[in-house]
Design an enzyme around this catalytic site. Structure first.
Site, PDB file in Angstrom:
ATOM      1  N   HIS A  87       0.804  -1.120   0.058  1.00 29.55           N
ATOM      2  CA  HIS A  87       0.029  -0.060  -0.080  1.00 29.55           C
ATOM      3  C   HIS A  87       0.920   1.366  -0.031  1.00 29.55           C
ATOM      4  CE1 HIS A  87       1.103   0.571   4.197  1.00 29.55           C
ATOM      5  NE2 HIS A  87       0.736  -0.642   4.456  1.00 29.55           N
ATOM      6  N   ASP A 385       3.559  -4.688   3.810  1.00 32.25           N
ATOM      7  CA  ASP A 385       5.147  -4.765   3.883  1.00 32.25           C
ATOM      8  C   ASP A 385       5.420  -6.539   4.557  1.00 32.25           C
ATOM      9  OD1 ASP A 385       4.235  -4.475   6.533  1.00 32.25           O
ATOM     10  OD2 ASP A 385       5.624  -2.555   6.821  1.00 32.25           O
TER      11      ASP A 385
END
Length: 502
Positions: A87, A385
């Site tokens: 994102h 992540d």
């Protein structure tokens, strides 16, 4: 030297992280004289600037980016593209005790920087999202950031612009150059999945809006992945959890033993007037990165610290660059030790396999050209992540660093000419039968626009100077099905997941 080794981006954000390594270069004197009049003095490389590293991690969207997506040999056909993204820029997940939260507006406005030529129309199109096909749980999430004062973890306008830019880059590479999708594309051609967080959903929508030729809600289907590892029905893996637990314990022991880190936390906590353990639990680096990425000064205590003024100068009531640098130094030390321990790579192998296995299966089906063309040409996984980092590590790309905001990992599938000669005059085997063959299929792996195929564990030993210099798809299939498990002394995912570990 690839830029991904130079851009050492990893930062303290989560408990487990990828281990970047930087190759050492040597300068060799080639003068004819054997006498060294000016001896070479070897000095240690200067300590990396933590603020500059943070800027690279922020991934400011106004930076010009040269990319290699869509580049291949003449006459090769692009069959499919699979993309995993992190994102975009978000508001912190944690707040620093006794400080004022960063004042960031999480509504969208084309008149506020950073902006993008597609931003205004993107905002308008998102209002029509009810026309799309949604997994029920995703339909209730906002399709754009919409809070005047950002909520924890909310995507910012910067994050939206980052992925509009990513989408435009991929549109140029795959739609304009290679016509990957037909003009009347549908959900049969495009597969989209995201976790159930608004920041991943919104990031995926921004990328799709920039990428798709003629964005149209009725042609889209959006699916939810319930695990951040994108493991679907293959999430049961006890050994993976044990490796993660061992790695977290190793990190904890190392941080407790770091006296300089402890002094830094004590100084920060004293400046803010809070207990050291409270500040540690607040993960201050996450919030400090937000200040760097949005050009804000580091935070100060809401009220004077509860100590005598003569013992604590007023300027000590703010967190400083020195504090940030000390935390970053400990991170780099931990990265080196993490690579030596090898626990994270084992965890990453088991965490990433389900996603990589589905990627390999899609590639094989597309390469064989199964009747009806049911395999989507474009697959998007909008993730975090903690999703992307294990995939990079499992592929052997430890030098890639911690995924920056709006990072993108791309798998391209190429087919060589089926008959006749390539542009280099090399004969290529005629594919027989209706289904085709994986022997004429090749894979490229790109990270943030850079071709890292020959740095992957499955293709770093391939002779790229051969008559057919691309990486054979068969290498990737063999790696995913068997080769990647050698690091955990197993030959399959099931064996690796359910065997005992020390």
């Amino acid at each position: 030297m690839p830029a991904y080794f130079r851009m050492h981006l990893s930062l303290i954000l989560v408990v487990v992280q990828l281990v970047p390594t930087n190759p050492v270069s040597e300068e060799v004197s080639r003068g004819k004289s054997r006498k060294r009049l000016n001896p070479v003095i070897h000095t240690e490389a200067p300590e990396p600037d933590p603020i500059r590293e943070a800027y690279l991690y922020c991934n400011f969207p106004n930076q010009t980016e040269h990319t290699w997506e869509g580049h291949s040999l003449a006459d090769y056909k692009l069959l499919s593209v699979q993309v995993m993204i992190r994102h975009g820029d978000r508001y912190p997940l944690y707040s620093i005790p006794q400080t004022k939260r960063p004042a960031i507006d999480c509504t969208l406005s084309p008149n506020r920087v950073p902006s993008h030529p597609l931003l205004a129309s993107f905002i308008s199109h998102m209002a029509l999202g009810a026309q799309g096909h949604w997994d029920t749980s995703l339909a209730s999430l906002p399709r754009i950031p919409n809070n005047r004062v950002c909520e924890m973890g909310e995507l910012t306008q910067t994050g939206v612009v980052q992925h509009l830019k990513n989408g435009a880059i991929l549109h140029q590479a795959y739609i304009r150059q290679h016509k990957l999708l037909p003009a009347d594309w549908s959900s049969r051609h495009v597969w989209v999945e995201t976790t159930g967080k608004s920041r991943t959903l919104q990031s995926g929508l921004a990328l799709l809006y920039g990428f798709l030729p003629g964005f149209a809600w009725p042609r889209l289907a959006l699916r939810q992945q319930w695990s951040t590892l994108f493991c679907s029905a293959a999430c049961d893996c006890p050994a993976r959890n044990r490796y993660l637990d061992q790695e977290q314990k190793r990190q904890y022991r190392q941080r407790v033993a770091d006296t300089e880190l402890e002094r830094t936390y004590v100084a920060m906590a004293t400046a803010l007037g809070v207990a050291t353990r409270t500040l540690r639990a607040a993960n201050p680096v996450d919030a400090l990165l937000c200040h760097v990425c949005h050009g804000l000064p580091f935070p100060c205590a809401r009220a004077p610290a509860p100590v005598p003024a003569q013992a604590l100068p007023p300027e000590r009531a703010c967190l400083t660059r020195h504090h940030f640098a000390a935390l970053r130094r400990q991170q780099r030390d931990d990265e080196r030790l993490r690579l030596q321990a090898g626990l994270y790579r084992r965890y990453a192998t088991l965490a990433a396999h389900p996603y990589l296995n589905r990627t390999a299966q899609r590639m094989e089906r597309a390469a064989r050209g199964r009747q009806g063309g049911a395999e989507p040409a474009f697959v998007l996984a909008s993730a975090h992540d903690v999703t992307l980092q294990p995939v990079l590590s499992a592929l052997g790309l430890e030098g890639a660093g911690f995924p920056r905001f709006a990072a993108r990992l791309v798998f391209e599938l190429w087919k060589s000419p089926q008959a006749g000669e390539t542009g280099r005059g090399v004969r290529v085997r005629q594919v027989k039968g209706a289904r085709g063959s994986v022997e004429d299929a090749f894979v490229r792996v790109l990270y943030n626009g850079e071709d890292l195929t020959f740095h992957t564990a499955f293709c770093r030993h391939h002779d790229r100077h051969s008559a057919r210099p691309l990486c054979p798809l068969g290498n990737f299939l063999s790696f995913v099905r068997r080769g990647m498990f050698s690091i955990v002394n197993a030959t399959s995912y099931q064996q690796a997941c359910h065997q005992s570990i020390l």
